[in-house]
Design an enzyme around this catalytic site. Structure first.
Site, PDB file in Angstrom:
ATOM      1  N   ASP A 182      22.765  78.278  80.791  1.00  0.00           N
ATOM      2  CA  ASP A 182      21.678  79.265  81.006  1.00  0.00           C
ATOM      3  C   ASP A 182      21.577  80.195  79.818  1.00  0.00           C
ATOM      4  OD1 ASP A 182      21.730  78.375  83.652  1.00  0.00           O
ATOM      5  OD2 ASP A 182      22.939  80.077  84.332  1.00  0.00           O
ATOM      6  N   HIS A 205      25.566  80.145  84.276  1.00  0.00           N
ATOM      7  CA  HIS A 205      26.086  78.850  83.826  1.00  0.00           C
ATOM      8  C   HIS A 205      26.119  78.915  82.299  1.00  0.00           C
ATOM      9  CE1 HIS A 205      23.813  77.736  87.536  1.00  0.00           C
ATOM     10  NE2 HIS A 205      24.758  76.843  87.731  1.00  0.00           N
TER      11      HIS A 205
HETATM   12  C1  XUL Z   1      22.647  75.271  93.414  1.00  0.00           C
HETATM   13  C2  XUL Z   1      23.455  76.504  93.341  1.00  0.00           C
HETATM   14  C3  XUL Z   1      24.035  76.785  92.003  1.00  0.00           C
HETATM   15  C4  XUL Z   1      25.385  77.423  92.040  1.00  0.00           C
HETATM   16  C5  XUL Z   1      25.983  77.610  90.687  1.00  0.00           C
HETATM   17  O1  XUL Z   1      22.092  75.033  94.663  1.00  0.00           O
HETATM   18  O2  XUL Z   1      23.579  77.223  94.293  1.00  0.00           O
HETATM   19  O3  XUL Z   1      23.137  77.572  91.319  1.00  0.00           O
HETATM   20  O4  XUL Z   1      25.359  78.644  92.679  1.00  0.00           O
HETATM   21  O5  XUL Z   1      26.101  76.413  89.997  1.00  0.00           O
END
Ligand code: XUL
Ligand code: CO
Length: 437
Positions: free
Chosen positions: A104, A101
């Site tokens: 992150d 993300h």
């Molecule tokens: C949350 C989840 C996230 C997504 C990316 O449950 O799986 O980490 O994979 O936003």
């Protein structure tokens, strides 16, 4: 390259008889299965949020994972310091891809402009280290669920300013994903759902989400990003109901907003379980619609009603997953991303290695078992034979809709009572499956 794990050498394949816990017993990257190397079948990825940002925190407990390289702060200095540690980890585990993300990898600044500048500086560094290491970005995404501004959702917020902010954030995250050669861009609906219908205009929220995704399609085209757009279903958590609740709901949403040609699904094991399905179920739904793009590989705990994101160690799940993938013909741009975290009690850095090795080995075994089941052929033969009545002229006629209720009524009167049903043989098939495990 950092030296964050000085006592850990490159993890190697040593075969099933090895007693070295820091070795692969089944994952042999260059070994071919059904004419393709394991590396190419799996396209393993590690997720930055769990591997580098997970601290073992939960509502009953403070962080347990105080990493020797990490001061726990969300500073730019720390953001830079984590990067070589992560790539050392990827190198030592032989994992080719990663996912992140925006938030992150780089902290928010005092305003959006400064936040974007932070991200740009980090992306420059990521690009350099990707080039030197040969590691690649499987997909990028934007985090629109942590920050309080998204308390009511992002694209589905009743507050138009949240929508505006989310648009700007996704725009930037798509740009950096392109910059880093990402093979996909994921939308997981962080808080796109509701806590109570008493305050929610569901129709309006879904229409806003539709417009948001259509604008993402436009922007992908505008910047020449050729990566795959993906939606990741999840039924609940953080909200009580998430709109992208499962594969079928996502497909319906995509169809309603004419987005089916532009999106595929990123199916996550634990999310499928939370939806009351098996992973195999959601994979089959996605594959039937030619919409399986990628997989978030983990597993849940049937006793717990939330997203535990455990590393996948259940052979039945990985075997079913690999059977589905082989049937589909494998990934094109997707991969197996470990959206998984070590338990809070597994707090030592070496546990990060044990966990990823466990996941990779369990998938490698799943792949080998799935290939043997396919080679044996009894399972597929059984299913084919079960539908053999449809291989008749009548079957073709119905499947092509060259008949009518009236014509079938005449036939039904001729047939009389049906005497041709055959056993479903579930218990036999479960034992047959076990033969290969
Ligand atoms: C949350 C989840 C996230 C997504 C990316 O449950 O799986 O980490 O994979 O936003
Ligand atoms: Co996920």
């Amino acid at each position: 390259m950092a030296d964050a794990f000085p006592k850990i050498k490159q993890i190697k394949y040593e075969g099933p008889d090895s007693r070295n816990p820091l070795s692969f017993k089944h994952y042999n990257a260059d070994e071919e299965v059904e004419g393709k190397t394991m590396r190419d079948h799996m396209r393993f990825a590690s997720s930055y949020w769990h591997t580098m940002r997970g601290q073992g925190m939960e509502i009953f407990g403070w962080p347990t994972m105080v990493r020797p390289w990490d001061d726990g702060s969300n500073s730019m200095e720390m953001a830079f310091r984590r990067i070589p540690v992560f790539f050392e980890f990827l190198e030592k585990t032989g994992i080719d891809y990663y996912c992140f993300h925006d938030r992150d990898v780089a902290p928010e600044g005092r305003n959006l402009r400064e936040t974007n500048r932070n991200l740009d500086r980090i992306v420059k560094e990521l690009k350099k280290i990707q080039k030197n290491s040969g590691k690649k970005l499987l997909w990028g995404t934007s985090c629109m669920f942590l920050q309080p501004r998204f308390m009511h959702g992002a694209a589905t917020s009743p507050n138009i300013e949240a929508f505006v902010y989310a648009a700007a954030q996704v725009k930037k995250a798509m740009e950096v994903t392109l910059e880093l050669g990402g093979e996909g861009y994921v939308f997981w609906g962080g808080r796109e759902g509701y806590q109570t219908l008493l305050n929610t205009d569901m129709k309006r929220e879904l229409e806003h989400l539709g417009v948001f995704m259509q604008m993402a399609v436009d922007y992908r085209k505008e910047i020449g990003f050729n990566g795959q757009l993906l939606i990741e279903p999840k039924p609940k958590e953080p909200t009580k109901h998430q709109y992208d609740s499962d594969a079928a709901a996502c497909l319906n949403f995509l169809r309603q907003f004419k987005l089916l040609d532009h999106f595929k699904l990123n199916i996550e094991t634990n999310h499928a379980q939370l939806a009351g399905h098996t992973m195999q179920h959601d994979l089959e739904v996605a594959i039937a619609a030619k919409a399986l793009g990628s997989i978030d590989a983990n597993m849940g705990d049937w006793q717990l009603g939330w997203d535990t994101d455990q590393f996948p160690t259940d052979l039945y799940i990985t075997t079913h997953t690999m059977l589905c993938l082989l049937k589909m013909g494998g990934f094109t741009s997707g991969g197996l991303n470990f959206d998984a975290k070590v338990r809070r009690e597994s707090y030592e850095p070496v546990d990060m290695f044990h966990a990823h090795i466990a996941g990779m080995d369990t998938f490698a075994r799943g792949l080998k078992i799935a290939a043997r089941i396919r080679k044996d052929g009894r399972l597929a033969d059984f299913v084919r034979d079960r539908y053999s009545s449809w291989d008749s002229d009548l079957g073709k006629k119905i499947e092509k809709r060259k008949t009518s209720f009236a014509e079938l009524e005449v036939l039904a009167l001729e047939i009389g009572e049906i005497k041709t049903n055959r056993s479903g043989r579930q218990e036999y098939l479960e034992t047959l499956f076990n033969e290969f495990i």
